[in-house]
Design a protein around this motif. Structure first.
Motif, PDB file in Angstrom:
ATOM      1  N   ASP A  23     -54.099 -65.978 -32.350  1.00 13.65           N
ATOM      2  CA  ASP A  23     -53.462 -65.149 -31.321  1.00 13.65           C
ATOM      3  C   ASP A  23     -53.134 -65.952 -30.064  1.00 13.65           C
ATOM      4  OD1 ASP A  23     -53.679 -62.953 -32.999  1.00 13.65           O
ATOM      5  OD2 ASP A  23     -55.392 -62.078 -31.943  1.00 13.65           O
ATOM      6  N   ARG A  50     -48.029 -57.983 -32.608  1.00 12.70           N
ATOM      7  CA  ARG A  50     -46.935 -57.622 -33.514  1.00 12.70           C
ATOM      8  C   ARG A  50     -47.354 -57.878 -34.957  1.00 12.70           C
ATOM      9  NH1 ARG A  50     -42.034 -60.842 -30.451  1.00 12.70           N
ATOM     10  NH2 ARG A  50     -42.459 -60.101 -28.344  1.00 12.70           N
ATOM     11  N   THR A 100     -40.967 -64.512 -30.273  1.00 13.11           N
ATOM     12  CA  THR A 100     -41.383 -64.617 -31.663  1.00 13.11           C
ATOM     13  C   THR A 100     -41.709 -66.075 -31.970  1.00 13.11           C
ATOM     14  OG1 THR A 100     -39.879 -62.811 -32.174  1.00 13.11           O
ATOM     15  CG2 THR A 100     -40.693 -64.105 -34.041  1.00 13.11           C
ATOM     16  N   ARG A 117     -43.961 -61.118 -34.985  1.00 16.93           N
ATOM     17  CA  ARG A 117     -44.911 -62.145 -34.548  1.00 16.93           C
ATOM     18  C   ARG A 117     -44.390 -63.533 -34.882  1.00 16.93           C
ATOM     19  NH1 ARG A 117     -50.998 -61.998 -34.306  1.00 16.93           N
ATOM     20  NH2 ARG A 117     -51.711 -64.159 -34.393  1.00 16.93           N
ATOM     21  N   PRO A 167     -46.756 -61.344 -28.866  1.00 12.36           N
ATOM     22  CA  PRO A 167     -46.634 -61.579 -30.302  1.00 12.36           C
ATOM     23  C   PRO A 167     -47.934 -61.360 -31.066  1.00 12.36           C
ATOM     24  CG  PRO A 167     -46.099 -63.567 -29.054  1.00 12.36           C
ATOM     25  CD  PRO A 167     -46.331 -62.483 -28.075  1.00 12.36           C
ATOM     26  N   SER A 168     -49.069 -61.578 -30.427  1.00 13.04           N
ATOM     27  CA  SER A 168     -50.351 -61.388 -31.118  1.00 13.04           C
ATOM     28  C   SER A 168     -50.566 -59.936 -31.527  1.00 13.04           C
ATOM     29  CB  SER A 168     -51.510 -61.851 -30.236  1.00 13.04           C
ATOM     30  OG  SER A 168     -51.561 -61.086 -29.039  1.00 13.04           O
TER      31      SER A 168
END
Length: 181
Positions: free
Chosen positions: A167, A25, A125, A102, A22-23
């Motif tokens: 993040d 995205r 997410t 994210r 996710p970091s």
């Protein structure tokens, strides 16, 4: 056993959506319900409160009604951030969008186990979900998601800022949320 109203998720299939941490995205996905229960306009107000943190991101809104569509168009002009209103999607298509996001924001004044929140958890997410859902049964507030008041754009903005800036938080949450799923 107890099943979500969507019938559950094929975890092996959804697991592939977590391939990108996710970091890395750059999408924020928002549930677009604005009605007796839904509070998507609060999510858009929160975006305005953290405009400075949105550079390089895009916003995708699904299930948006007409009021949310108009508000999103105005917000996109003001914020200089792309805001896409997603057309009606199949369940698999929506899950693919979760896999590129994210952060997920879902706000409602009354909800049970939000299916969208569960989809977000499964796709890696980071969820920002109204505390009116049974979030405490699915994630740890402040660690693997944020439970927020559904009508407080300042609280939503504060949660969003942290999810966009941290993040390690969103990556750690994705791993822990996958275990919960």
């Amino acid at each position: 056993g107890v099943l979500p109203n969507g019938g559950g998720l094929a975890l092996a299939t959804v697991g592939a959506l977590r391939a990108v941490p996710p970091s890395q995205r750059r999408t924020i996905i928002i549930k677009g319900y604005q009605n007796v229960m839904g509070r998507a306009l609060c999510a858009l107000a929160a975006l305005r409160l953290c405009a400075d943190a949105l550079a390089g991101y895009r916003v995708a809104i699904y299930s948006a009604d007409a009021d949310v569509q108009v508000a999103a168009e105005l917000a996109a002009q003001d914020l200089k951030v792309p805001i896409d209103i997603l057309p009606p999607l199949s369940h698999d298509e929506l899950l693919c969008h979760f896999g590129t996001a994210r952060v997920y924001i879902g706000l409602s004044i009354s909800d049970a186990a939000s299916t969208s929140m569960l989809e977000a958890l499964a796709a890696g997410t980071f969820p920002i979900q109204s505390g009116t859902a049974c979030t405490d049964e699915w994630f740890v507030d402040g660690e693997t998601g944020f439970a927020v008041p559904p009508e407080d754009p300042h609280a939503v903005a504060q949660a969003l800022r942290r999810a966009l800036a941290d993040d390690a938080l969103v990556d750690s949450a994705a791993i822990r949320n996958a275990q919960v799923c």
